[in-house]
Structures are given as structure tokens and as C-alpha cells.
Scaffold this active site. Structure first.
Site, PDB file in Angstrom:
ATOM      1  N   ARG A   5       0.830  -1.206   0.000  1.00 44.73           N
ATOM      2  CA  ARG A   5       0.000   0.000   0.000  1.00 44.73           C
ATOM      3  C   ARG A   5       0.866   1.258   0.000  1.00 44.73           C
ATOM      4  O   ARG A   5       0.666   2.173  -0.783  1.00 44.73           O
ATOM      5  CB  ARG A   5      -0.927  -0.002   1.207  1.00 44.73           C
ATOM      6  CG  ARG A   5      -2.254  -0.733   0.997  1.00 44.73           C
ATOM      7  CD  ARG A   5      -2.101  -2.168   0.473  1.00 44.73           C
ATOM      8  NE  ARG A   5      -3.377  -2.849   0.357  1.00 44.73           N
ATOM      9  CZ  ARG A   5      -3.933  -3.550   1.337  1.00 44.73           C
ATOM     10  NH1 ARG A   5      -3.315  -3.666   2.521  1.00 44.73           N
ATOM     11  NH2 ARG A   5      -5.091  -4.139   1.145  1.00 44.73           N
TER      12      ARG A   5
ATOM     13  N   ASP B 220      -7.285 -13.756   0.725  1.00 43.80           N
ATOM     14  CA  ASP B 220      -8.300 -12.996   1.456  1.00 43.80           C
ATOM     15  C   ASP B 220      -9.070 -12.065   0.527  1.00 43.80           C
ATOM     16  O   ASP B 220      -8.579 -11.643  -0.509  1.00 43.80           O
ATOM     17  CB  ASP B 220      -7.649 -12.172   2.573  1.00 43.80           C
ATOM     18  CG  ASP B 220      -6.667 -11.139   2.026  1.00 43.80           C
ATOM     19  OD1 ASP B 220      -5.802 -11.526   1.216  1.00 43.80           O
ATOM     20  OD2 ASP B 220      -6.771  -9.956   2.399  1.00 43.80           O
ATOM     21  N   GLU B 221     -10.280 -11.754   0.939  1.00 44.66           N
ATOM     22  CA  GLU B 221     -11.116 -10.709   0.333  1.00 44.66           C
ATOM     23  C   GLU B 221     -11.180 -10.806  -1.191  1.00 44.66           C
ATOM     24  O   GLU B 221     -11.125  -9.798  -1.900  1.00 44.66           O
ATOM     25  CB  GLU B 221     -10.617  -9.327   0.758  1.00 44.66           C
ATOM     26  CG  GLU B 221     -10.702  -9.096   2.261  1.00 44.66           C
ATOM     27  CD  GLU B 221     -10.180  -7.739   2.686  1.00 44.66           C
ATOM     28  OE1 GLU B 221     -10.706  -7.194   3.670  1.00 44.66           O
ATOM     29  OE2 GLU B 221      -9.243  -7.227   2.047  1.00 44.66           O
TER      30      GLU B 221
ATOM     31  N   TRP C  97      -7.193 -14.104  10.694  1.00 43.48           N
ATOM     32  CA  TRP C  97      -7.284 -12.672  10.984  1.00 43.48           C
ATOM     33  C   TRP C  97      -8.695 -12.233  11.353  1.00 43.48           C
ATOM     34  O   TRP C  97      -8.874 -11.228  12.029  1.00 43.48           O
ATOM     35  CB  TRP C  97      -6.775 -11.860   9.794  1.00 43.48           C
ATOM     36  CG  TRP C  97      -7.689 -11.814   8.592  1.00 43.48           C
ATOM     37  CD1 TRP C  97      -7.768 -12.717   7.586  1.00 43.48           C
ATOM     38  CD2 TRP C  97      -8.628 -10.774   8.272  1.00 43.48           C
ATOM     39  NE1 TRP C  97      -8.700 -12.332   6.652  1.00 43.48           N
ATOM     40  CE2 TRP C  97      -9.246 -11.139   7.046  1.00 43.48           C
ATOM     41  CE3 TRP C  97      -9.016  -9.582   8.883  1.00 43.48           C
ATOM     42  CZ2 TRP C  97     -10.233 -10.357   6.441  1.00 43.48           C
ATOM     43  CZ3 TRP C  97      -9.982  -8.785   8.280  1.00 43.48           C
ATOM     44  CH2 TRP C  97     -10.576  -9.181   7.076  1.00 43.48           C
TER      45      TRP C  97
ATOM     46  N   TYR D 255      -3.812  -5.838  14.973  1.00 47.50           N
ATOM     47  CA  TYR D 255      -3.699  -4.968  13.807  1.00 47.50           C
ATOM     48  C   TYR D 255      -3.156  -3.619  14.271  1.00 47.50           C
ATOM     49  O   TYR D 255      -3.865  -2.826  14.896  1.00 47.50           O
ATOM     50  CB  TYR D 255      -5.056  -4.803  13.124  1.00 47.50           C
ATOM     51  CG  TYR D 255      -5.320  -5.856  12.069  1.00 47.50           C
ATOM     52  CD1 TYR D 255      -5.073  -7.208  12.336  1.00 47.50           C
ATOM     53  CD2 TYR D 255      -5.790  -5.515  10.813  1.00 47.50           C
ATOM     54  CE1 TYR D 255      -5.287  -8.178  11.373  1.00 47.50           C
ATOM     55  CE2 TYR D 255      -6.014  -6.480   9.845  1.00 47.50           C
ATOM     56  CZ  TYR D 255      -5.752  -7.810  10.133  1.00 47.50           C
ATOM     57  OH  TYR D 255      -5.960  -8.771   9.167  1.00 47.50           O
TER      58      TYR D 255
ATOM     59  N   ASP E 280      -2.459  -1.015  12.642  1.00 48.87           N
ATOM     60  CA  ASP E 280      -2.991   0.198  12.025  1.00 48.87           C
ATOM     61  C   ASP E 280      -4.163   0.736  12.830  1.00 48.87           C
ATOM     62  O   ASP E 280      -4.705   1.798  12.503  1.00 48.87           O
ATOM     63  CB  ASP E 280      -3.389  -0.026  10.569  1.00 48.87           C
ATOM     64  CG  ASP E 280      -4.358  -1.185  10.382  1.00 48.87           C
ATOM     65  OD1 ASP E 280      -4.388  -2.090  11.237  1.00 48.87           O
ATOM     66  OD2 ASP E 280      -5.079  -1.187   9.370  1.00 48.87           O
TER      67      ASP E 280
ATOM     68  N   TRP F 193      -0.563  -2.857   8.560  1.00 48.50           N
ATOM     69  CA  TRP F 193      -1.139  -2.476   7.266  1.00 48.50           C
ATOM     70  C   TRP F 193      -0.916  -0.989   7.044  1.00 48.50           C
ATOM     71  O   TRP F 193      -1.112  -0.183   7.955  1.00 48.50           O
ATOM     72  CB  TRP F 193      -2.625  -2.815   7.221  1.00 48.50           C
ATOM     73  CG  TRP F 193      -2.900  -4.281   7.368  1.00 48.50           C
ATOM     74  CD1 TRP F 193      -3.389  -4.927   8.466  1.00 48.50           C
ATOM     75  CD2 TRP F 193      -2.688  -5.292   6.380  1.00 48.50           C
ATOM     76  NE1 TRP F 193      -3.491  -6.279   8.226  1.00 48.50           N
ATOM     77  CE2 TRP F 193      -3.071  -6.537   6.959  1.00 48.50           C
ATOM     78  CE3 TRP F 193      -2.215  -5.283   5.077  1.00 48.50           C
ATOM     79  CZ2 TRP F 193      -2.995  -7.741   6.267  1.00 48.50           C
ATOM     80  CZ3 TRP F 193      -2.138  -6.491   4.382  1.00 48.50           C
ATOM     81  CH2 TRP F 193      -2.535  -7.696   4.970  1.00 48.50           C
TER      82      TRP F 193
ATOM     83  N   GLU G  76      -2.212   1.330   4.634  1.00 44.27           N
ATOM     84  CA  GLU G  76      -3.059   2.264   3.895  1.00 44.27           C
ATOM     85  C   GLU G  76      -2.930   3.682   4.446  1.00 44.27           C
ATOM     86  O   GLU G  76      -2.898   4.655   3.695  1.00 44.27           O
ATOM     87  CB  GLU G  76      -4.530   1.842   3.954  1.00 44.27           C
ATOM     88  CG  GLU G  76      -4.857   0.591   3.178  1.00 44.27           C
ATOM     89  CD  GLU G  76      -4.872  -0.627   4.063  1.00 44.27           C
ATOM     90  OE1 GLU G  76      -4.070  -0.687   5.018  1.00 44.27           O
ATOM     91  OE2 GLU G  76      -5.693  -1.545   3.806  1.00 44.27           O
TER      92      GLU G  76
END
Length: 776
Positions: free
Chosen positions: A177, A336-337, A403, A428, A430, A478, A480
Site C-alpha cells: 500500500r 483474502d477478500e 485474521w 492490527y 494500524d 497495514w 493504507e
């Protein structure tokens, strides 16, 4: 024996029988080490290490010499004490040696003995010897060392036997990211090694960037490593690029650097979803064959790998080069996702699914992942995937990284698969560390230092047989909302200390208050090593008794000072000066009459600054102002993120709490006595969020002007309109701008609902602060 062990048991028995204990030179002082060792026994006397003291290692043992050099380097940088590394030699102050009869047989374990004659570290493997050296470095750098030459270091006599609770003790760093420079990744490796963490999971690919050179497919980095930052109105500048990548030589260097410090780098190549950067580079690998741009939207994007032979040829070609670069047994393949929309809409994919006899797209993903897993297995590697790969039936070769809570780990362990715990939001990083207004961008699920420390990676649902499948855990970084190395550093430290102790130390040895007592020594090390650790757990919070409205009504305020950890000594001033160790000690709430200011900082018992001074402005204007983080979500809404003004800022940026689904805030219980107007510090942000199927949840508010308005309503979001303020055209206003309006005269407390009516197809509007005004 586990726990304190036989020696500790004998010591406890001696105490019960009234046998005098051997006095330690630092009885009562916290042991300056994190993570806490499995067994620590006090000894008699102490040993002093002076400048020029020798660290001896066996002749020809390069690993022992490296461990000794790392020990010497930390002591020099933190304490200013120069030690000499030599091979062999009698009478050395410190000796490091691998011995088959070392009294700790566990892998990665070590034994450390301090006597009046010196410090001795032994282990049965190289990793254990390195960790023993790191412990010696901590013992030689207790709290208070200033980084200048402090003279000799005295260490109390003691015997330590130490080994890890879990074999997988990790950190995941997302470089996809926001690309992280190689030097900053190495700095993370240094601290992981010092904390006895041993797995660096690198998230190398995602929709927003491909970060690893693949010689067979050069477009992956020529195209896929770069994106054009989104704008908050107006056209994007195609010449402005954000991104970067690691060459194969750079990655070999990082892998070797980490391996020397006993950290294994585990690569992640995401598939079948999170693949937009791949499709931007090689569209033929995708389902539709269309070439999108490298994504600028955070979240979930629709692009998937195709399931034909061309895709697997591509994947295997990539994995061949990945395996050549990373000797790690484990290769992470994501999983994932992965939205299945493209697969559902593709006749070719549906035909392939029928030919394989698969009932649905989840089963197709399991087949896809298992085929990749078999390729890795044929090359002597093992596959890890996120817990979504369980949805179509667990791939036989998979290790599961859970997760979405711990259910995936529990289910997989019960099916005899190895698992790694990494649950959101607890692990996490973030997630914000506090609710303070000075926290940077991130997810608004608060994960403080105590939350990390309290986490236990062993699910209570598993019996002893299934528990053997729990390899350990890792925290995820993460990026972002972490645009720079500073943001990563702020997120990681000192939460890495709590993580390390939870994964290394025996559960029964862990103690939150003991951890806090040992943490100032580590914070001092961070300071001398140039690590800008967050002080969120110790920073002073200011609480006005009865709230700001009570202070406005009374013309006076009682202010309580505290901090999240409940640790340290708070000292304060009320004259605008910076607090020092000589400033008044906070002992009871302060009674002040506005206008007034309070500056407060937190110090350890030895006078070390634990948290930088924080300022509280007790003026009428400040009491009538609510910052973005102090505004509430509108009914049925949630402020889920704190986002920066620009998504790819190269430095620290103003931040705003937002609800991606509704641009609506509440100023709760606004005291309107004497208030004549309102000023809102507004911001226009890029709307760069991949909401996937949740896009239908985004709420639109009708506008009456071309660019929309900020509407202020009284007594709730369905109440009467108190003011309407037109928004300026994006091309005619900066990213931050004030909005002002008069309010109808009223008294008492009222909820003010503030809603933007701008098109949801355009920029995302936010609020930096709201101030009630009393000017005539």
C-alpha cells in the site's frame, strides 16, 4: 519442570524454611529486559563491565562473533560503553559459546550466568546464543543510560534460563500500500531481533502496488509498482507517481541481513484477489482481459486471477523467482477478500468450474489455492493463506493465518492443520493506540499497549492435542494510512514490546505492572537508537469535571490529569512553560478559572521523560470547540477511520474522523447560551475507498446548490435546520477551508447534527473542528 523450574522451586522452598537468600545487587529494581525470561534466579554479588572489557567467542565461530558484535554495538550506541570482541582469550568479562551440554535444551533457548567473575552465555544452537547476547545487551543498558560515556555497567549476579513459548513470533509489514524504504525495513528487523521475534512477513503485492522485481515479468514493476495519487477534486496529475519496488539484489540483501539476526523473511504474493496491480501489468492473466490502472482505492477491489493454464504458468513463473530469493519454508499466498463477481460473470470460468466438478466459487478458490500449494510442496515449501481459504473447504497443504478473529485458527487446528493467530483488531497495528486528538491516521478500533499485552495466542477452545498446531502469532502493520517510515515506527513501538513478551515469555510469568516497570529502560534504548516510539500509553489526558459545558456555566473548571497506562509521575505547569522533573507533581484535580492553560508531562521514578508534554487550553473558545475526534457519529452510523488530508502524503498530515457511508457528524450537547454562530473547519478529501458490495450502503443527502452544502440541524439529524452553508466549488477552494454561519438565538444544551450534501460521486468532505461563536 515448566514455569519457574526446579531451581526456582528450591529457592521458594528455602524461603519457606527461613533459609537466608543470596542478596542481589539490584534487589527491588525491575529487571531491564523485554521479553521476560522463563527463569531468573538471584545470585550473590555483582559483576562490573568497564570500557575495553572483552567479549570472548570461540575461535572460528562466525555466528558467535556476529552475536558478540551486535551486543557490543547496542551497548556502545545506548550507553556509550565500548567493548572489544575477541576470539578465545582467558579472563574475558563476557563469553559466548555454543555447547552441547548447555543447560537449556529447547530450540532457541539459552543459559546466562552472572557471577562476580563475569558473564557467561551458552546455548545449544546459534539462535539461542544470539538471543542470550541480546539479553546481555539489555542487562548492560538499564534505564537512565544517557548514550554518552556513563562509565562501567554493574550487573547483579543472577542465573537466567530462557526459551520461547511459541515458535512463530512475527510481524507483518505491508509494503504494497505504501512502499517502505529498505533501510527502514532493516531497522524493523534490528528491533525484532532484539526482542526475540523471528518472522518478518512481507506483504509484497496488492491492488495498489507490486513491490518485487520478477525478471520473467518486468511489467510487474515497470507498471505495477506505481500509481497516480487520487485527488479531492479536479484532474489527477499523470506525472505524479507514488510507489517503488525492491530489486532482486536488494531483496537478497534484506533476506541475508535478517537471517544473520535469526529473522526469517516470509514473502506474500496475494492471489486470487487483491490482484489489480497484476492486471494493470499483464491483463491477459485476468478474467476479463481488460487493463485497469493500478488501484488507488483502499479496501476490496474486483480483479481476480483467471483459472486457466496461462494464469498458472504466470503464477509458477513468479513463484520460481520468489523461492529462489526467499529460503523460507513458508510462502504466503494471500487468499483474502477475493470477490467472486468476475468468476461468476465469466462463462469460461463457469465452464472450468463445471469441468472440475466444483459446486461454487468458494470451492473454486480452494482448488486454485491448493494447486498453488501443491506446486510449492513439490519444491519443498509450505503454503500459508488467510482464513478465507477455509470457506470452500480447507486446502490439504495449507497452514492457516487467522485474521477474522480466532475461529479460522480453531477450525483449522481441529482439522489437523497448523495455524498462526493474527486477529483483527487486537493484533492490527494500524488501529489507533488511544482516542487522543494527536494520534495519526488509522482505524478507530483502539488497540492500546495493554490490549496487546493481554492477548494470549493460545485459543482456550483447543485441547492439548490440537494446541500443538498453534505455531504462534504475529502483529500486522497495514499501511493504507501509514504513508512514511515515521508512521510505521509510531504504530509499532512500543507495542512490539508487549507482543514480544506475549509470544516469548511463559504465560504464568507475564505481569502487566511488572512489564510497565521494565518498559522505561526499553524506551530509553529507543531514544538513544533514534527510534521515535509512540508515547500514547503514557501521554497525559485532561478531563474537565462535569464536562466543558459545566466549566462554561460555572466560569471555573476542575481538571483531572491521568494517562492510559496509569503509570509514571505526572508533573505540570500553568504558566505556559514546559514541565520538568522539578515542576509540581500532580496529586489531585486542579481548580482553575478560564482563561488558563495546563502543560503536563509524565516521568519515570528516575526522572526519564515517558511522554512528551501535552497542552490543554482552558479558554471559553476552546471549551466551545470540538475537534474531529471529539465529534460523535450520527445515529445508526460509525466513525470507522481516521484518515489523512491526502492519501499519499510524504509527511505528517492533518487527520479527520470519518464514516465512509455517511458524511454526518454530531456535536453532542452543544451549550448554546450566548452563542450566535458556528465555524466549521472543513476539509475535502479524496474518495478512494473500494467498498465492493457495501457501496449500496453509502447514504446520499439531497443538495440544493451545485456543489452541495453543510447543513446544521438542531436537536438531532431529523430536527429543524439551524443553518445551511454552501460548499465552494472544488476548483476554487483549498483542501481545508472555514465555513461560517449564524445560528438562531437559543439557550440550553442541544445536539447539533452536521451533514454534507455533496454528491457521493465526488470528493469526501470531512470536519476538522467545530467552534461555537459568541461574537455579536
Amino acid at each position: 519442570m515448566k514455569g519457574l523450574g526446579l531451581r526456582a522451586a528450591l529457592a521458594a522452598l528455602a524461603m519457606a524454611l527461613g533459609v537466608p537468600s543470596m542478596a542481589s545487587a539490584d534487589d527491588g529494581a525491575p529487571l531491564p529486559m523485554i521479553p521476560l525470561a522463563a527463569e531468573v534466579l538471584p545470585g550473590q554479588g555483582a559483576f562490573t563491565v568497564s570500557a575495553g572489557a572483552v567479549i570472548a567467542v570461540p575461535a572460528g565461530d562466525a555466528q558467535a562473533r556476529f552475536a558478540a558484535s551486535q551486543l557490543a554495538d547496542m551497548v556502545r550506541r545506548v550507553r556509550g560503553l565500548n567493548l572489544v570482541v575477541r576470539e578465545g582469550g582467558q579472563g574475558a568479562a563476557i563469553t559466548l559459546a555454543i555447547r552441547p551440554d548447555a543447560p537449556v535444551a529447547q530450540a532457541e533457548g539459552y543459559a546466562l550466568r552472572v557471577t562476580a567473575q563475569g558473564i557467561r552465555v551458552t546455548a545449544r544452537d546459534e539462535t539461542g546464543l544470539f538471543y542470550g547476547a541480546m539479553t546481555v545487551a539489555q542487562l548492560l543498558t538499564p534505564e537512565g543510560a544517557s548514550g554518552a560515556d556513563q562509565g562501567p555497567a554493574t550487573v547483579a549476579a543472577r542465573e537466567i534460563r530462557d526459551w520461547p513459548r511459541f515458535s512463530w513470533r512475527g510481524m507483518m509489514l505491508d509494503v504494497a500500500r505504501h512502499f517502505q524504504p529498505l533501510d527502514s525495513v532493516k531497522a524493523l528487523v534490528d528491533q525484532m531481533a532484539a526482542h526475540k521475534l523471528n518472522r518478518l512477513h512481507l506483504h509484497l503485492t496488492d491492488d495498489q502496488g507490486w513491490r518485487l522485481e520478477i525478471k520473467r515479468y518486468p511489467e510487474l514493476t515497470k507498471v505495477g509498482a506505481w500509481r497516480t495519487p487520487p485527488t479531492a477534486g479536479g484532474p489527477a496529475n499523470p506525472d505524479e507517481r507514488c510507489g517503488g519496488f525492491y530489486t532482486q539484489d536488494q531483496m537478497r540483501d534484506l533476506v541475508a541481513y535478517a537471517a544473520a539476526r535469526h529473522v526469517t523473511v516470509v514473502p506474500e504474493i496475494d492471489m486470487p484477489g487483491h490482484a489489480q496491480a497484476v492486471m494493470a501489468s499483464y491483463p491477459a492473466i485476468g478474467v476479463t482481459g481488460e487493463r485497469p490502472k493500478v488501484a488507488v482505492d483502499w479496501g476490496v477491489n474486483p480483479y481476480l486471477f483467471n483459472v486457466d493454464e496461462g494464469s498458472f504458468t504466470f503464477i509458477q513463473g513468479v513463484l520460481d523467482e520468489v523461492m529462489a530469493l526467499f529460503p523460507s519454508t513458508y510462502i504466503h499466498v494471500g487468499g483474502d477478500e477475493a470477490l467472486k463477481d468476475e468468476w461468476k460473470a465469466s462463462p469460461r470460468v463457469q465452464e472450468r468450474m463445471r469441468a472440475l466438478g466444483l459446486k461454487d466459487e468458494n470451492a473454486l478458490q480452494t482448488w486454485f489455492i491448493e494447486r498453488v500449494g501443491q506446486y510449492l510442496a513439490a519444491h519443498g515449501r509450505r503454503m500459508i493463506g488467510w482464513d478465507e481459504i477455509l470457506e470452500g473447504g480447507i486446502p490439504p497443504t495449507a497452514t492457516i493465518m487467522s485474521w477474522r478473529g480466532i475461529k479460522g485458527a480453531v477450525d483449522a487446528a481441529r482439522m489437523d492443520h497448523d495455524v498462526i493467530l493474527s486477529p483483527a483488531p487486537t493484533l492490527y497495528l494500524d488501529s489507533l493506540q488511544s482516542r487522543r486528538n494527536d494520534e495519526p491516521a488509522g482505524r478507530l478500533a483502539i488497540v492500546g499497549l495493554a490490549d496487546i499485552y493481554a492477548y494470549d495466542a493460545m485459543p482456550a477452545e483447543l485441547d492439548a492435542t490440537m494446541a500443538r498446531h498453534v505455531l504462534g502469532a504475529q502483529a500486522n502493520v497495514w499501511t493504507e494510512y501509514m504513508m512514511t517510515p515515521w508512521h510505521v515506527t509510531h504504530a509499532v513501538y512500543p507495542r512490539i514490546d508487549a507482543l514480544a513478551e506475549g509470544l516469548w515469555s511463559p504465560k504464568e510469568r507475564r505481569d502487566w505492572h511488572g512489564f510497565l516497570a521494565r518498559l522505561p529502560a526499553q524506551l530509553a534504548r529507543y531514544r538513544h537508537l533514534g527510534v521515535d516510539a509512540a508515547d500514547s500509553a503514557f501521554a497525559v489526558d485532561f478531563t474537565v469535571e462535569g464536562g466543558a459545558n459545566a466549566a462554561l456555566a460555572a466560569g471555573a473548571a476542575t481538571v483531572a490529569l491521568s494517562n492510559q497506562a496509569g503509570f509514571g509521575t505526572i508533573r505540570y505547569t500553568t504558566d505556559g512553560s514546559a514541565p520538568t522533573v522539578a515542576s509540581p507533581r500532580y496529586e489531585a484535580p486542579l481548580r482553575l478559572t478560564p482563561p488558563a492553560v495546563i502543560d503536563a508531562a509524565v516521568f519515570s521514578d528516575t526522572g526519564q521523560l515517558l511522554a512528551a508534554p501535552r497542552h490543554y487550553d482552558l479558554t471559553a473558545e476552546a471549551l466551545r470547540t470540538r475537534q474531529s475526534g471529539e465529534l460523535a457519529a450520527c445515529p445508526q452510523g460509525e466513525m470507522g477511520l481516521r484518515v489523512p488530508l491526502t492519501p499519499d502524503a510524504t509527511g505528517r498530515s492533518p487527520v479527520f474522523n470519518v464514516n465512509l457511508f455517511d458524511t454526518c457528524w454530531v456535536y453532542p450537547k452543544a451549550r448554546l447560551d450566548g452563542v450566535t454562530g458556528i465555524m466549521v473547519r472543513a476539509a475535502r478529501l479524496a474518495r478512494n475507498y473500494g467498498l465492493a458490495h457495501d457501496i449500496v450502503k453509502v447514504r446520499s443527502h439531497p443538495a440544493t446548490t451545485p456543489d452541495g452544502e453543510l447543513v446544521v440541524r438542531m436537536d438531532g439529524c431529523d430536527g429543524p435546520v439551524a443553518a445551511t452553508i454552501p460548499l465552494p466549488p472544488p476548483s476554487q477552494a483549498p483542501a481545508q477551508f472555514p465555513l461560517t454561519a449564524r445560528l438562531p438565538v437559543t439557550v440550553g444544551e442541544h445536539d447539533l447534527c452536521l451533514t454534507y450534501t455533496a454528491s457521493i460521486q465526488g470528493p469526501l468532505y470531512a470536519i476538522g473542528s467545530v467552534t461555537l461563536r459568541t461574537e455579536p
